[in-house]
Motif scaffolding. Structure first.
Motif, PDB file in Angstrom:
ATOM      1  N   GLY A   1      -9.245 -43.337  32.601  1.00  0.00           N
ATOM      2  CA  GLY A   1      -9.087 -43.181  31.380  1.00  0.00           C
ATOM      3  C   GLY A   1      -7.904 -41.926  31.094  1.00  0.00           C
ATOM      4  O   GLY A   1      -7.625 -41.575  30.090  1.00  0.00           O
ATOM      5  N   LEU A   2      -7.376 -41.487  32.134  1.00  0.00           N
ATOM      6  CA  LEU A   2      -6.516 -40.423  32.395  1.00  0.00           C
ATOM      7  C   LEU A   2      -5.151 -40.945  31.721  1.00  0.00           C
ATOM      8  O   LEU A   2      -4.576 -41.970  32.090  1.00  0.00           O
ATOM      9  N   GLN A   3      -4.331 -40.111  31.027  1.00  0.00           N
ATOM     10  CA  GLN A   3      -3.041 -40.467  30.477  1.00  0.00           C
ATOM     11  C   GLN A   3      -2.113 -39.013  30.708  1.00  0.00           C
ATOM     12  O   GLN A   3      -2.646 -38.072  31.162  1.00  0.00           O
ATOM     13  N   ARG A   4      -0.961 -39.482  30.556  1.00  0.00           N
ATOM     14  CA  ARG A   4       0.388 -38.220  30.361  1.00  0.00           C
ATOM     15  C   ARG A   4      -0.095 -37.336  29.612  1.00  0.00           C
ATOM     16  O   ARG A   4      -0.597 -37.528  28.419  1.00  0.00           O
ATOM     17  N   GLY A   5      -0.034 -36.134  30.069  1.00  0.00           N
ATOM     18  CA  GLY A   5      -0.121 -34.874  28.974  1.00  0.00           C
ATOM     19  C   GLY A   5      -1.588 -34.304  29.367  1.00  0.00           C
ATOM     20  O   GLY A   5      -1.575 -33.057  28.770  1.00  0.00           O
ATOM     21  N   ALA A   6      -2.433 -34.725  29.950  1.00  0.00           N
ATOM     22  CA  ALA A   6      -3.733 -34.132  30.264  1.00  0.00           C
ATOM     23  C   ALA A   6      -3.519 -32.798  31.006  1.00  0.00           C
ATOM     24  O   ALA A   6      -2.860 -33.087  32.029  1.00  0.00           O
ATOM     25  N   LYS A   7      -4.143 -31.853  30.748  1.00  0.00           N
ATOM     26  CA  LYS A   7      -4.028 -30.429  31.358  1.00  0.00           C
ATOM     27  C   LYS A   7      -5.379 -30.413  32.455  1.00  0.00           C
ATOM     28  O   LYS A   7      -6.390 -30.420  32.162  1.00  0.00           O
ATOM     29  N   ILE A   8      -4.828 -29.983  33.713  1.00  0.00           N
ATOM     30  CA  ILE A   8      -5.814 -29.780  34.449  1.00  0.00           C
ATOM     31  C   ILE A   8      -6.537 -28.402  34.244  1.00  0.00           C
ATOM     32  O   ILE A   8      -5.867 -27.538  34.537  1.00  0.00           O
ATOM     33  N   LEU A   9      -7.886 -28.222  34.207  1.00  0.00           N
ATOM     34  CA  LEU A   9      -8.592 -27.270  33.708  1.00  0.00           C
ATOM     35  C   LEU A   9      -9.208 -26.567  35.161  1.00  0.00           C
ATOM     36  O   LEU A   9      -9.271 -25.307  35.455  1.00  0.00           O
ATOM     37  N   THR A  10     -10.124 -27.552  35.601  1.00  0.00           N
ATOM     38  CA  THR A  10     -10.845 -27.057  37.049  1.00  0.00           C
ATOM     39  C   THR A  10     -10.998 -28.107  37.974  1.00  0.00           C
ATOM     40  O   THR A  10     -10.684 -29.406  37.605  1.00  0.00           O
ATOM     41  N   ILE A  11     -10.818 -27.910  39.148  1.00  0.00           N
ATOM     42  CA  ILE A  11     -11.104 -28.766  40.013  1.00  0.00           C
ATOM     43  C   ILE A  11     -12.217 -28.219  41.079  1.00  0.00           C
ATOM     44  O   ILE A  11     -12.168 -27.065  41.624  1.00  0.00           O
ATOM     45  N   ASP A  12     -13.238 -29.184  41.185  1.00  0.00           N
ATOM     46  CA  ASP A  12     -14.513 -28.706  42.197  1.00  0.00           C
ATOM     47  C   ASP A  12     -14.882 -27.466  41.739  1.00  0.00           C
ATOM     48  O   ASP A  12     -15.621 -26.574  42.438  1.00  0.00           O
ATOM     49  N   GLY A  13     -15.033 -27.217  40.418  1.00  0.00           N
ATOM     50  CA  GLY A  13     -15.629 -25.781  39.751  1.00  0.00           C
ATOM     51  C   GLY A  13     -14.631 -24.702  39.758  1.00  0.00           C
ATOM     52  O   GLY A  13     -15.069 -23.720  39.382  1.00  0.00           O
ATOM     53  N   ILE A  14     -13.407 -24.968  40.395  1.00  0.00           N
ATOM     54  CA  ILE A  14     -12.471 -23.945  40.349  1.00  0.00           C
ATOM     55  C   ILE A  14     -11.509 -23.820  39.278  1.00  0.00           C
ATOM     56  O   ILE A  14     -11.209 -24.988  38.885  1.00  0.00           O
ATOM     57  N   ASN A  15     -11.532 -22.560  38.575  1.00  0.00           N
ATOM     58  CA  ASN A  15     -10.448 -22.568  37.360  1.00  0.00           C
ATOM     59  C   ASN A  15      -9.088 -22.963  37.766  1.00  0.00           C
ATOM     60  O   ASN A  15      -8.403 -21.671  38.515  1.00  0.00           O
ATOM     61  N   VAL A  16      -8.176 -23.767  37.458  1.00  0.00           N
ATOM     62  CA  VAL A  16      -7.024 -23.870  37.987  1.00  0.00           C
ATOM     63  C   VAL A  16      -6.025 -23.082  37.111  1.00  0.00           C
ATOM     64  O   VAL A  16      -5.066 -22.792  37.642  1.00  0.00           O
ATOM     65  N   VAL A  17      -6.634 -22.712  35.861  1.00  0.00           N
ATOM     66  CA  VAL A  17      -5.498 -22.159  34.934  1.00  0.00           C
ATOM     67  C   VAL A  17      -5.437 -20.523  35.415  1.00  0.00           C
ATOM     68  O   VAL A  17      -4.238 -20.065  35.617  1.00  0.00           O
ATOM     69  N   SER A  18      -6.482 -20.066  36.002  1.00  0.00           N
ATOM     70  CA  SER A  18      -6.605 -18.624  36.152  1.00  0.00           C
ATOM     71  C   SER A  18      -7.006 -18.044  37.560  1.00  0.00           C
ATOM     72  O   SER A  18      -6.813 -16.871  37.698  1.00  0.00           O
ATOM     73  N   SER A  19      -7.471 -18.743  38.450  1.00  0.00           N
ATOM     74  CA  SER A  19      -8.147 -18.546  39.631  1.00  0.00           C
ATOM     75  C   SER A  19      -6.901 -17.941  40.438  1.00  0.00           C
ATOM     76  O   SER A  19      -5.699 -18.410  40.410  1.00  0.00           O
ATOM     77  N   THR A  20      -7.363 -16.835  41.352  1.00  0.00           N
ATOM     78  CA  THR A  20      -6.511 -16.320  42.274  1.00  0.00           C
ATOM     79  C   THR A  20      -7.109 -16.368  43.716  1.00  0.00           C
ATOM     80  O   THR A  20      -8.120 -16.759  43.586  1.00  0.00           O
ATOM     81  N   GLY A  21      -6.542 -15.664  44.772  1.00  0.00           N
ATOM     82  CA  GLY A  21      -6.843 -15.685  45.935  1.00  0.00           C
ATOM     83  C   GLY A  21      -6.504 -16.862  46.903  1.00  0.00           C
ATOM     84  O   GLY A  21      -6.603 -17.983  46.535  1.00  0.00           O
ATOM     85  N   THR A  22      -6.463 -16.577  48.259  1.00  0.00           N
ATOM     86  CA  THR A  22      -5.821 -17.874  49.061  1.00  0.00           C
ATOM     87  C   THR A  22      -6.851 -18.857  48.828  1.00  0.00           C
ATOM     88  O   THR A  22      -6.428 -19.968  49.010  1.00  0.00           O
ATOM     89  N   ALA A  23      -8.247 -18.211  49.082  1.00  0.00           N
ATOM     90  CA  ALA A  23      -9.230 -19.800  49.262  1.00  0.00           C
ATOM     91  C   ALA A  23      -9.308 -20.632  48.055  1.00  0.00           C
ATOM     92  O   ALA A  23      -9.297 -21.534  48.282  1.00  0.00           O
ATOM     93  N   ASN A  24      -9.167 -20.169  46.872  1.00  0.00           N
ATOM     94  CA  ASN A  24      -9.423 -20.859  45.772  1.00  0.00           C
ATOM     95  C   ASN A  24      -7.770 -21.941  45.634  1.00  0.00           C
ATOM     96  O   ASN A  24      -7.795 -23.024  45.273  1.00  0.00           O
ATOM     97  N   VAL A  25      -6.787 -21.169  45.838  1.00  0.00           N
ATOM     98  CA  VAL A  25      -5.415 -21.865  45.975  1.00  0.00           C
ATOM     99  C   VAL A  25      -5.559 -23.028  47.174  1.00  0.00           C
ATOM    100  O   VAL A  25      -5.184 -24.044  46.586  1.00  0.00           O
ATOM    101  N   ASN A  26      -5.845 -22.701  48.123  1.00  0.00           N
ATOM    102  CA  ASN A  26      -5.928 -23.568  49.119  1.00  0.00           C
ATOM    103  C   ASN A  26      -6.999 -24.871  48.737  1.00  0.00           C
ATOM    104  O   ASN A  26      -6.375 -26.083  49.223  1.00  0.00           O
ATOM    105  N   ALA A  27      -7.989 -24.348  48.234  1.00  0.00           N
ATOM    106  CA  ALA A  27      -8.792 -25.857  47.784  1.00  0.00           C
ATOM    107  C   ALA A  27      -8.156 -26.534  46.634  1.00  0.00           C
ATOM    108  O   ALA A  27      -8.513 -27.551  46.827  1.00  0.00           O
ATOM    109  N   ILE A  28      -7.622 -25.724  45.792  1.00  0.00           N
ATOM    110  CA  ILE A  28      -6.970 -26.542  44.669  1.00  0.00           C
ATOM    111  C   ILE A  28      -5.979 -27.493  45.253  1.00  0.00           C
ATOM    112  O   ILE A  28      -5.977 -28.730  45.046  1.00  0.00           O
ATOM    113  N   ASN A  29      -5.116 -27.026  46.184  1.00  0.00           N
ATOM    114  CA  ASN A  29      -4.169 -27.722  46.799  1.00  0.00           C
ATOM    115  C   ASN A  29      -4.631 -28.931  47.520  1.00  0.00           C
ATOM    116  O   ASN A  29      -4.128 -29.968  47.486  1.00  0.00           O
TER     117      ASN A  29
END
Length: 539
Positions: free
Chosen positions: A207-235
């Motif tokens: 049910g996903l459509q254009r415009g939906a904003k990603i907030l978290t992936i696997d519990g990691i905050n996509v909007v505000s998280s920092t650090g190499t481990a989090n960024v690599n996990a998101i990617n």
């Protein structure tokens, strides 16, 4: 996955096209860092492996340490890990023979010296021994010059795993969720949106459509998280490496956080032409279509779209949405341009002429450097035409290469091409993809110019005056209220783009902060920012 993207801890993403030296690893995971006819055939395209450009001379088994420059044909197909079996593109055995890494590096250096458009600008102090693989050696064998704006002149040097390339270019097949994401802001606070979804994909089924904003992936905050481990996990989650890989996403829709959604990567087949429709306006009927990829399967879809517009619809104008189209097969672009214009404008005219280095590396005659406006399909059927003298193209920084050829070629034969959106990527260059030992190499080998001899747009085509319009993720593509389409319709009716459309996504830009500019697709596959053509058969 169509369009996996990388995010970054704190720094600005490179613009699309800044993929120099991306390497074969891109075939498995597209980076999102803080961030036709005879054309573009599979299996690496280009010359048959082991032929000296422009000849039928077979290779000799000449060893080399990789530092000197030898004829590429003398070491072609000498592989550290030779492939066995049948090449599905040629139905013949792979030409690989037992060789070494040094043989492969020697082939790379020879191929660059023979065919690279700016071979004389490659630094002469580089040593093959300093680079562990043929790919890392290839990555540095390019010009260091810049454009008038200060950007690197060669931002497009890359490689691909040959089999992955074959599958992508022939059918647009890759592993993923079927959602293309765009970066409104790439560093914290990030704003990563769905740009579009593929029909029948896991994303669409969720049910996903254009415009939906990603907030978290696997519990990691996509909007505000920092650090190499989090960024690599998101990617890693945004770029699934295999079918069956699953990750849990939380999206925000219209400002409201949604329940978590588990997405499992599947084999995704791109649908390059979508949202074909006719829009009734007070001053006539306007055709609209979203065109995302110049791949083989787009040809029939484009023909069907033109027939829809031509038979019964009676359109007076066309809005061609190529904001996310990075290019692909040049003959697809030529066929599309032919179908838009009238035969009287294109007959006997050049769609694009290829300008090579002074070695004329492929020994092409003048006529072989000319790509005409192709009038028939791959199967030889006559193409329909709309006979338009004007077209509006929706553009952005992801509008690249073969897509820019459509714009440039139509302007070259007198068709008015209005641009609404953002400045295009600026890639008048292209390649003959060449396979060696299972890696397909893409080194710039020509510049394309139109009927009038123009091809100097390495800093991109800018929108029509007053029609710079930010991407609008608050509306679906093809919605008459979507900012860029609304501006295009207004431009047709009134001759100018209304101010209101330029501020339609003001909230998005303010939320993104001072870093924001035109949202773009960070880290899209470099394969999707190309002109791909095939060489004529040797004489």
């Amino acid at each position: 996955m169509v369009g996996s993207r990388k995010v970054d801890d704190a720094r600005r993403l490179p613009r699309p096209g800044a993929w120099a030296a991306a390497g074969a690893a891109l075939a498995a995971a597209f980076l999102l860092a803080g961030c036709g006819g005879g054309g573009g055939g599979g299996g690496g395209g280009g010359l048959p492996i082991g032929l000296i450009p422009g000849t039928t001379t077979p290779p000799t088994n000449t060893p080399s340490g990789g530092d000197g420059i030898v004829a590429s044909a003398t070491v072609a197909g000498l592989c550290a890990s030779p492939r066995s079996g049948i090449n599905p593109d040629t139905n013949a055995a792979y030409p690989d023979r037992s060789g070494t890494i040094d043989n492969e590096k020697s082939w790379v250096r020879g191929w660059i010296d023979e065919t690279y458009l700016w071979y004389g600008e490659v630094p002469t102090t580089l040593k093959a021994a300093d680079y562990a693989t043929p790919v890392t050696w290839f990555n540095v064998l390019k010009t260091t010059a810049t454009t008038a704006s200060g950007r690197a002149k060669d931002r497009f040097h890359f490689t691909y795993d040959t089999e992955v390339y074959r599958q992508l270019t022939q059918g647009g097949v890759s592993a993923g969720y079927g959602m293309e994401t765009a970066s409104v802001r790439s560093s914290p606070p990030r704003d990563i949106r769905i740009a579009f979804v593929e029909p029948g994909s896991p994303a669409t089924n969720a049910g996903l459509q254009r415009g939906a904003k990603i907030l978290t992936i696997d519990g990691i905050n996509v909007v505000s998280s920092t650090g190499t481990a989090n960024v690599n996990a998101i990617n890693a989650a945004l770029s699934p490496k295999a079918v069956g890989e699953s990750h849990t996403f939380t999206f925000e829709v219209n400002g409201v956080a949604q329940s978590p959604v588990q997405l499992t990567a599947a084999k995704i087949t791109s649908t390059p032409v979508q949202n074909v429709q006719v829009i009734d306006t007070g001053s006539g009927r306007v055709g609209y279509l979203l065109f995302n990829d110049h791949i083989t399967t787009s040809e029939s879809l484009l023909i069907n779209a033109v027939n829809t517009f031509k038979q019964g619809a009676g359109i007076q104008d066309l809005v061609l949405d190529m904001r996310y189209n990075g290019g692909g097969q040049l003959l697809i672009a030529s066929r599309l341009a032919y179908m838009i214009a009238s035969p009287s404008a294109t007959t006997g005219k050049t769609f694009e002429q290829l300008v090579f280095n002074d070695k004329n590396p492929f020994h092409l005659t003048a006529s072989q450097t000319l790509t005409p406006f192709v009038t028939t399909s791959r199967s030889g059927q006559a193409l329909p035409t709309l006979g338009l003298s004007r077209v509006t193209v929706l553009t952005g920084p992801d509008t690249c290469s073969a897509s820019e050829s459509v714009i440039n070629s139509l302007r070259g034969v007198g068709v008015t091409v209005n641009l609404v959106g953002g400045t295009t990527c600026g890639k008048p260059y292209g390649f003959y993809p060449q396979d060696n030992c299972g890696t397909t190499y893409f080194a710039i080998q020509f510049k394309g110019v139109n009927q009038q001899g123009y091809g100097d747009y390495s800093d991109g085509f800018t929108p029509t005056a007053g029609c710079t319009v930010a991407d609008d993720f608050g509306h679906q593509l093809g919605d008459k209220a979507e900012a860029r389409l609304a501006a295009a319709l207004a431009l047709r009716s009134t001759g100018s783009c209304p101010v209101s459309t330029k501020t339609a996504v003001e909230g998005l830009e303010k939320a993104a902060g001072p870093e924001a500019e035109q949202p773009y697709l960070p880290g899209r596959s470099p394969l999707r920012e190309n002109r791909l053509i095939g060489l004529p058969d040797p004489a």
